[in-house]
Design a protein around this motif. Structure first.
Motif, PDB file in Angstrom:
ATOM      1  N   ILE A  73       0.835  -1.199   0.000  1.00  0.00           N
ATOM      2  CA  ILE A  73       0.000   0.000   0.000  1.00  0.00           C
ATOM      3  C   ILE A  73       0.873   1.253   0.000  1.00  0.00           C
ATOM      4  O   ILE A  73       0.632   2.193  -0.755  1.00  0.00           O
ATOM      5  N   LEU A  74       1.918   1.261   0.824  1.00  0.00           N
ATOM      6  CA  LEU A  74       2.792   2.422   0.924  1.00  0.00           C
ATOM      7  C   LEU A  74       3.542   2.684  -0.377  1.00  0.00           C
ATOM      8  O   LEU A  74       3.586   3.825  -0.857  1.00  0.00           O
ATOM      9  N   SER A  75       4.093   1.639  -0.962  1.00  0.00           N
ATOM     10  CA  SER A  75       4.820   1.832  -2.218  1.00  0.00           C
ATOM     11  C   SER A  75       3.867   2.201  -3.359  1.00  0.00           C
ATOM     12  O   SER A  75       4.206   3.013  -4.220  1.00  0.00           O
ATOM     13  N   GLY A  76       2.672   1.643  -3.355  1.00  0.00           N
ATOM     14  CA  GLY A  76       1.690   1.993  -4.371  1.00  0.00           C
ATOM     15  C   GLY A  76       1.225   3.434  -4.254  1.00  0.00           C
ATOM     16  O   GLY A  76       1.074   4.137  -5.258  1.00  0.00           O
ATOM     17  N   LEU A  77       1.014   3.895  -3.030  1.00  0.00           N
ATOM     18  CA  LEU A  77       0.596   5.282  -2.823  1.00  0.00           C
ATOM     19  C   LEU A  77       1.679   6.262  -3.257  1.00  0.00           C
ATOM     20  O   LEU A  77       1.376   7.298  -3.854  1.00  0.00           O
ATOM     21  N   ALA A  78       2.931   5.951  -2.950  1.00  0.00           N
ATOM     22  CA  ALA A  78       4.027   6.845  -3.333  1.00  0.00           C
ATOM     23  C   ALA A  78       4.106   6.979  -4.852  1.00  0.00           C
ATOM     24  O   ALA A  78       4.230   8.093  -5.383  1.00  0.00           O
ATOM     25  N   ALA A  79       4.014   5.855  -5.550  1.00  0.00           N
ATOM     26  CA  ALA A  79       4.073   5.891  -7.013  1.00  0.00           C
ATOM     27  C   ALA A  79       2.861   6.610  -7.595  1.00  0.00           C
ATOM     28  O   ALA A  79       2.989   7.405  -8.534  1.00  0.00           O
ATOM     29  N   LEU A  80       1.693   6.368  -7.034  1.00  0.00           N
ATOM     30  CA  LEU A  80       0.470   6.984  -7.549  1.00  0.00           C
ATOM     31  C   LEU A  80       0.440   8.493  -7.292  1.00  0.00           C
ATOM     32  O   LEU A  80       0.012   9.263  -8.154  1.00  0.00           O
ATOM     33  N   ILE A  81       0.925   8.912  -6.146  1.00  0.00           N
ATOM     34  CA  ILE A  81       0.955  10.350  -5.841  1.00  0.00           C
ATOM     35  C   ILE A  81       1.875  11.075  -6.821  1.00  0.00           C
ATOM     36  O   ILE A  81       1.520  12.135  -7.350  1.00  0.00           O
ATOM     37  N   TYR A  82       3.042  10.517  -7.086  1.00  0.00           N
ATOM     38  CA  TYR A  82       3.950  11.186  -8.022  1.00  0.00           C
ATOM     39  C   TYR A  82       3.391  11.153  -9.444  1.00  0.00           C
ATOM     40  O   TYR A  82       3.543  12.109 -10.194  1.00  0.00           O
ATOM     41  N   ALA A  83       2.718  10.061  -9.808  1.00  0.00           N
ATOM     42  CA  ALA A  83       2.103   9.988 -11.135  1.00  0.00           C
ATOM     43  C   ALA A  83       1.022  11.057 -11.290  1.00  0.00           C
ATOM     44  O   ALA A  83       0.941  11.721 -12.327  1.00  0.00           O
ATOM     45  N   LEU A  84       0.199  11.236 -10.278  1.00  0.00           N
ATOM     46  CA  LEU A  84      -0.841  12.269 -10.335  1.00  0.00           C
ATOM     47  C   LEU A  84      -0.239  13.668 -10.402  1.00  0.00           C
ATOM     48  O   LEU A  84      -0.749  14.539 -11.104  1.00  0.00           O
ATOM     49  N   LEU A  85       0.869  13.868  -9.709  1.00  0.00           N
ATOM     50  CA  LEU A  85       1.552  15.154  -9.772  1.00  0.00           C
ATOM     51  C   LEU A  85       2.110  15.415 -11.168  1.00  0.00           C
ATOM     52  O   LEU A  85       2.042  16.538 -11.673  1.00  0.00           O
ATOM     53  N   LEU A  86       2.631  14.372 -11.808  1.00  0.00           N
ATOM     54  CA  LEU A  86       3.130  14.517 -13.178  1.00  0.00           C
ATOM     55  C   LEU A  86       2.005  14.813 -14.160  1.00  0.00           C
ATOM     56  O   LEU A  86       2.171  15.625 -15.083  1.00  0.00           O
ATOM     57  N   VAL A  87       0.850  14.187 -13.973  1.00  0.00           N
ATOM     58  CA  VAL A  87      -0.299  14.455 -14.846  1.00  0.00           C
ATOM     59  C   VAL A  87      -0.757  15.898 -14.665  1.00  0.00           C
ATOM     60  O   VAL A  87      -1.018  16.597 -15.647  1.00  0.00           O
ATOM     61  N   ARG A  88      -0.813  16.356 -13.430  1.00  0.00           N
ATOM     62  CA  ARG A  88      -1.208  17.745 -13.169  1.00  0.00           C
ATOM     63  C   ARG A  88      -0.231  18.705 -13.831  1.00  0.00           C
ATOM     64  O   ARG A  88      -0.631  19.690 -14.457  1.00  0.00           O
ATOM     65  N   ASP A  89       1.048  18.417 -13.724  1.00  0.00           N
ATOM     66  CA  ASP A  89       2.063  19.271 -14.325  1.00  0.00           C
ATOM     67  C   ASP A  89       1.959  19.250 -15.854  1.00  0.00           C
ATOM     68  O   ASP A  89       2.087  20.293 -16.497  1.00  0.00           O
ATOM     69  N   ALA A  90       1.718  18.087 -16.430  1.00  0.00           N
ATOM     70  CA  ALA A  90       1.588  17.982 -17.889  1.00  0.00           C
ATOM     71  C   ALA A  90       0.384  18.775 -18.389  1.00  0.00           C
ATOM     72  O   ALA A  90       0.473  19.463 -19.415  1.00  0.00           O
ATOM     73  N   MET A  91      -0.727  18.694 -17.689  1.00  0.00           N
ATOM     74  CA  MET A  91      -1.909  19.454 -18.098  1.00  0.00           C
ATOM     75  C   MET A  91      -1.661  20.957 -17.990  1.00  0.00           C
ATOM     76  O   MET A  91      -2.107  21.731 -18.836  1.00  0.00           O
ATOM     77  N   HIS A  92      -0.936  21.362 -16.969  1.00  0.00           N
ATOM     78  CA  HIS A  92      -0.628  22.787 -16.804  1.00  0.00           C
ATOM     79  C   HIS A  92       0.321  23.272 -17.900  1.00  0.00           C
ATOM     80  O   HIS A  92       0.175  24.384 -18.401  1.00  0.00           O
ATOM     81  N   ILE A  93       1.282  22.437 -18.287  1.00  0.00           N
ATOM     82  CA  ILE A  93       2.205  22.803 -19.365  1.00  0.00           C
ATOM     83  C   ILE A  93       1.448  22.946 -20.682  1.00  0.00           C
ATOM     84  O   ILE A  93       1.671  23.886 -21.442  1.00  0.00           O
ATOM     85  N   LYS A  94       0.535  22.012 -20.962  1.00  0.00           N
ATOM     86  CA  LYS A  94      -0.249  22.102 -22.196  1.00  0.00           C
ATOM     87  C   LYS A  94      -1.134  23.339 -22.214  1.00  0.00           C
ATOM     88  O   LYS A  94      -1.353  23.946 -23.261  1.00  0.00           O
ATOM     89  N   LYS A  95      -1.649  23.723 -21.049  1.00  0.00           N
ATOM     90  CA  LYS A  95      -2.563  24.852 -20.979  1.00  0.00           C
ATOM     91  C   LYS A  95      -1.830  26.193 -21.042  1.00  0.00           C
ATOM     92  O   LYS A  95      -2.242  27.088 -21.779  1.00  0.00           O
ATOM     93  N   THR A  96      -0.739  26.326 -20.273  1.00  0.00           N
ATOM     94  CA  THR A  96      -0.085  27.629 -20.149  1.00  0.00           C
ATOM     95  C   THR A  96       1.289  27.701 -20.806  1.00  0.00           C
ATOM     96  O   THR A  96       1.789  28.793 -21.030  1.00  0.00           O
ATOM     97  N   GLY A  97       1.912  26.565 -21.054  1.00  0.00           N
ATOM     98  CA  GLY A  97       3.261  26.571 -21.614  1.00  0.00           C
ATOM     99  C   GLY A  97       4.348  26.602 -20.562  1.00  0.00           C
ATOM    100  O   GLY A  97       5.534  26.590 -20.888  1.00  0.00           O
ATOM    101  N   ALA A  98       3.963  26.659 -19.297  1.00  0.00           N
ATOM    102  CA  ALA A  98       4.933  26.679 -18.197  1.00  0.00           C
ATOM    103  C   ALA A  98       4.542  25.610 -17.177  1.00  0.00           C
ATOM    104  O   ALA A  98       3.360  25.323 -16.992  1.00  0.00           O
ATOM    105  N   PRO A  99       5.527  25.004 -16.510  1.00  0.00           N
ATOM    106  CA  PRO A  99       5.192  23.993 -15.504  1.00  0.00           C
ATOM    107  C   PRO A  99       4.486  24.602 -14.298  1.00  0.00           C
ATOM    108  O   PRO A  99       4.678  25.770 -13.964  1.00  0.00           O
ATOM    109  N   ALA A 100       3.656  23.801 -13.640  1.00  0.00           N
ATOM    110  CA  ALA A 100       2.911  24.269 -12.472  1.00  0.00           C
ATOM    111  C   ALA A 100       3.822  24.403 -11.261  1.00  0.00           C
ATOM    112  O   ALA A 100       3.637  25.291 -10.442  1.00  0.00           O
ATOM    113  N   ILE A 101       4.798  23.535 -11.156  1.00  0.00           N
ATOM    114  CA  ILE A 101       5.726  23.526 -10.036  1.00  0.00           C
ATOM    115  C   ILE A 101       7.131  23.699 -10.610  1.00  0.00           C
ATOM    116  O   ILE A 101       7.478  23.045 -11.595  1.00  0.00           O
ATOM    117  N   PRO A 102       7.970  24.546  -9.995  1.00  0.00           N
ATOM    118  CA  PRO A 102       9.337  24.685 -10.482  1.00  0.00           C
ATOM    119  C   PRO A 102      10.075  23.341 -10.473  1.00  0.00           C
ATOM    120  O   PRO A 102       9.792  22.464  -9.649  1.00  0.00           O
TER     121      PRO A 102
END
Length: 94
Positions: free
Chosen positions: A41-70
């Motif tokens: 559960i712990l290893s799955g949550l860690a991987a899933l949290i980072y994956a969701l963060l990458l998806v959020r960042d990718a959507m923000h890059i597509k929308k604005t052209g800049a990453p959401a997080i430095p």
């Protein structure tokens, strides 16, 4: 004088990495609940949290052209998730 172009992470690469992390993360969480294993559960949550963060960042890059997080903060979050993932693996195999 023209300023050098800023490098921006590729949103497509972020989505591919997110899929490569998210699918095993979901499977680890599922197996952690079917046969009670806090390490899974712990290893799955860690991987899933980072994956969701990458998806959020990718959507923000597509929308604005800049990453959401430095990039340096994203790297620190990634190392934190990797640490939690490795602790989960250690619990899983001990």
């Amino acid at each position: 004088m023209q300023q050098p172009r800023r490098r921006v992470p590729s949103p497509n690469a972020n989505l591919v990495i997110a899929a490569l992390l998210g699918i095993p993360g979901i499977l680890n969480i599922y197996t952690g609940f079917t046969r009670p294993s806090p390490g899974d559960i712990l290893s799955g949550l860690a991987a899933l949290i980072y994956a969701l963060l990458l998806v959020r960042d990718a959507m923000h890059i597509k929308k604005t052209g800049a990453p959401a997080i430095p990039q340096h903060k994203m790297l620190l979050i990634g190392f934190g998730c990797l640490g939690v993932y490795l602790i989960g693996i250690l619990i899983k195999h001990s």
